[in-house]
Design a protein around this motif. Structure first.
Motif, short mmCIF file in Angstrom:
data_model
loop_
_atom_site.label_atom_id
_atom_site.label_comp_id
_atom_site.label_asym_id
_atom_site.label_seq_id
_atom_site.Cartn_x
_atom_site.Cartn_y
_atom_site.Cartn_z
N ARG A 24 23.87 5.57 50.04
CA ARG A 24 24.44 6.79 50.64
C ARG A 24 25.12 6.44 51.95
NH1 ARG A 24 20.53 8.95 54.44
NH2 ARG A 24 18.89 7.41 54.63
N THR A 33 24.60 9.55 58.45
CA THR A 33 25.33 10.21 59.53
C THR A 33 25.43 9.25 60.71
OG1 THR A 33 23.27 11.05 60.45
CG2 THR A 33 24.43 12.48 58.92
N GLU A 52 22.14 8.80 62.47
CA GLU A 52 21.19 7.96 61.75
C GLU A 52 21.46 6.48 62.00
OE1 GLU A 52 21.08 9.44 57.71
OE2 GLU A 52 19.37 8.13 57.34
N VAL A 83 13.93 2.63 50.03
CA VAL A 83 13.60 3.13 51.36
C VAL A 83 13.24 4.61 51.23
CG1 VAL A 83 14.41 3.28 53.74
CG2 VAL A 83 15.34 1.54 52.21
N LEU A 110 12.73 8.39 52.07
CA LEU A 110 13.49 9.25 52.98
C LEU A 110 12.61 10.36 53.55
CD1 LEU A 110 16.75 9.81 50.90
CD2 LEU A 110 16.34 8.10 52.64
N GLN A 147 16.43 13.69 56.16
CA GLN A 147 17.42 12.79 55.57
C GLN A 147 17.88 13.26 54.20
OE1 GLN A 147 15.08 9.22 56.01
NE2 GLN A 147 16.53 8.37 57.49
N ALA A 152 20.29 16.05 54.79
CA ALA A 152 21.55 15.51 55.31
C ALA A 152 22.34 14.86 54.18
CB ALA A 152 21.27 14.50 56.42
N TYR A 153 21.62 14.15 53.31
CA TYR A 153 22.25 13.51 52.16
C TYR A 153 22.87 14.57 51.25
CZ TYR A 153 22.33 11.47 47.43
OH TYR A 153 22.69 11.09 46.16
#
Lengths: 79, 321
Positions: A64, A67, A70, B180, B182, B186, B189-190
């Protein structure tokens, strides 16, 4: 610090590279942003979905576009 | 009550009161159709794509690979097709995904069930089908998409084509990585980024497709196409599937058009087969897959999809008439 952006050159990979470079420039980090497009090398990090972000040989994010904030967190946490 | 009633109310007010068009006129019908469908579909896209993205954030491909490695024929194909629906996939990641699967012991046939289901059962197609055709057709599309993926993968698995994987694929050493995990922030946001990306890309096609559909809705007489593409013409299905192959990038624009085609007499199975071909068979994907598999397997992959999709088209033409 070596920051690697892994990806075969798709639009999202370029976006991630831009964000990473922007963060490095804005925070004046002592870091180098490297683009990795070789499939063998990408797979070496165990990544199956691009783009991915590797900081000092550690996989931090895959699949992905994060931002800006991040990326700031990822790049400043280790210092 | 119809949850889309407010959209219809607004469209009616705009068309008949504000613009003063006659509900019985062709222009009135077309404008009302357009003003109802565009906001409705775009709203559905935003809501559903967001929800799908949140669900997908729980199924990174690394996790999916774990579920599928060393899975068997049949059971593995079913699981792979289902995971294909929830695992995020973009064709630009097809190569690393394929290598990762094969290297961790996912059988070739199971990998193909995933690769067929993933683009075919996509959220944009499902939203448009749901919005324009209703839940029955959307459900049929989902089930038949999974069926094509399961059958296609089983056939490829049975044919024993492991030698058709490009040699370098086996030489790549895949590193160990854990997906990973999340946080919820997150994930949201994704999902937000995903909605902006997808809806930003497809909205012009949706608007264009619905606009053209609205014109056809108002001006082409009902059943005008029944003679050529109705259930009576057995050639309609394979021709529709062949036509669908080069239209990939316009999937979002094509569904509004085909929804009007069914009104004008094109058989439902033909339309469903056409849509599957549009979404699942695309030249760019063949080119990307060519990097990891040899031409013979590409040809087999295309043929199997062609045959199964055509068969499903016939089946629905027969069942739904």
């Amino acid at each position: 610090m070596i920051i690697k952006v892994l990806g075969s050159g798709c639009a999202n990979c370029q976006k991630l590279e831009q964000v990473a470079k922007q963060v490095v420039a804005d925070l004046v980090l002592d870091a180098q942003v490297v683009k990795v497009t070789d499939m063998g090398e990408i797979m070496g990090y165990g990544v199956m979905s691009t783009p991915a972000l590797v900081v000092d040989e550690q996989l931090r994010l895959a699949g992905r576009v994060p931002t800006y904030g991040e990326v700031v967190t990822i790049l400043t946490r280790d210092q | 009550m119809d949850i889309f009633y407010p959209f219809q109310w607004v469209a009616d007010r705009l068309t008949y009161d504000l613009l003063g068009l006659d509900p019985a006129s062709k222009l009135g019908a077309s404008v009302d159709f357009f003003l109802y469908d565009v906001p409705k579909i775009l709203a559905m896209l935003v809501v559903i794509v967001f929800a799908v993205a949140v669900i997908r954030s729980f199924f990174p491909p690394e996790k999916t690979r774990g579920f599928l490695s060393h899975s068997r024929l049949y059971g593995g194909n079913v699981l792979a097709a289902l995971l294909g629906v929830v695992t995020p996939f973009c064709s630009c990641s097809a190569v690393p995904l394929f290598i990762g699967f094969v290297e961790s012991g996912v059988p070739l046939g199971v990998t193909f069930s995933f690769l067929i289901a993933s683009p075919m059962v996509n959220e944009v197609a499902l939203v448009l089908l749901l919005g324009l055709f209703g839940w029955k057709v959307a459900g049929l599309y989902l089930v038949s998409g999974l069926t094509v993926a399961i059958i296609g993968g089983i056939v490829i698995g049975k044919l024993d084509l492991e030698d058709q994987v490009e040699d370098y694929v086996r030489q790549i050493k895949v590193g160990e990585s854990d997906a990973v995990e999340l946080t919820w922030a997150q994930r949201f946001a994704y999902a937000r980024g995903y909605v902006a990306d997808i809806v930003g890309k497809v909205w012009p096609y949706v608007v264009g497709g619905i606009a053209l559909g609205a014109v056809m809705h108002g001006y082409i007489p009902t059943d005008a196409l029944a003679k050529w593409a109705g259930p009576g013409n057995p050639l309609a299905v394979p021709v529709a599937v062949l036509m669908g192959i080069p239209l990939y990038s316009n999937a979002a624009g094509i569904i509004p058009l085909v929804s009007v085609l069914t009104e004008k007499g094109v058989a439902m199975g033909t339309v469903l087969a056409f849509m599957m071909a549009v979404v699942a068979l695309s030249v760019p994907e063949f080119i990307i897959l060519r990097k990891v598999i040899k031409p013979k397997l590409i040809a087999i992959f295309i043929s199997i999809n062609f045959v199964t999709i055509t068969a499903i088209g016939y089946l629905f033409n027969w069942v739904l008439r």
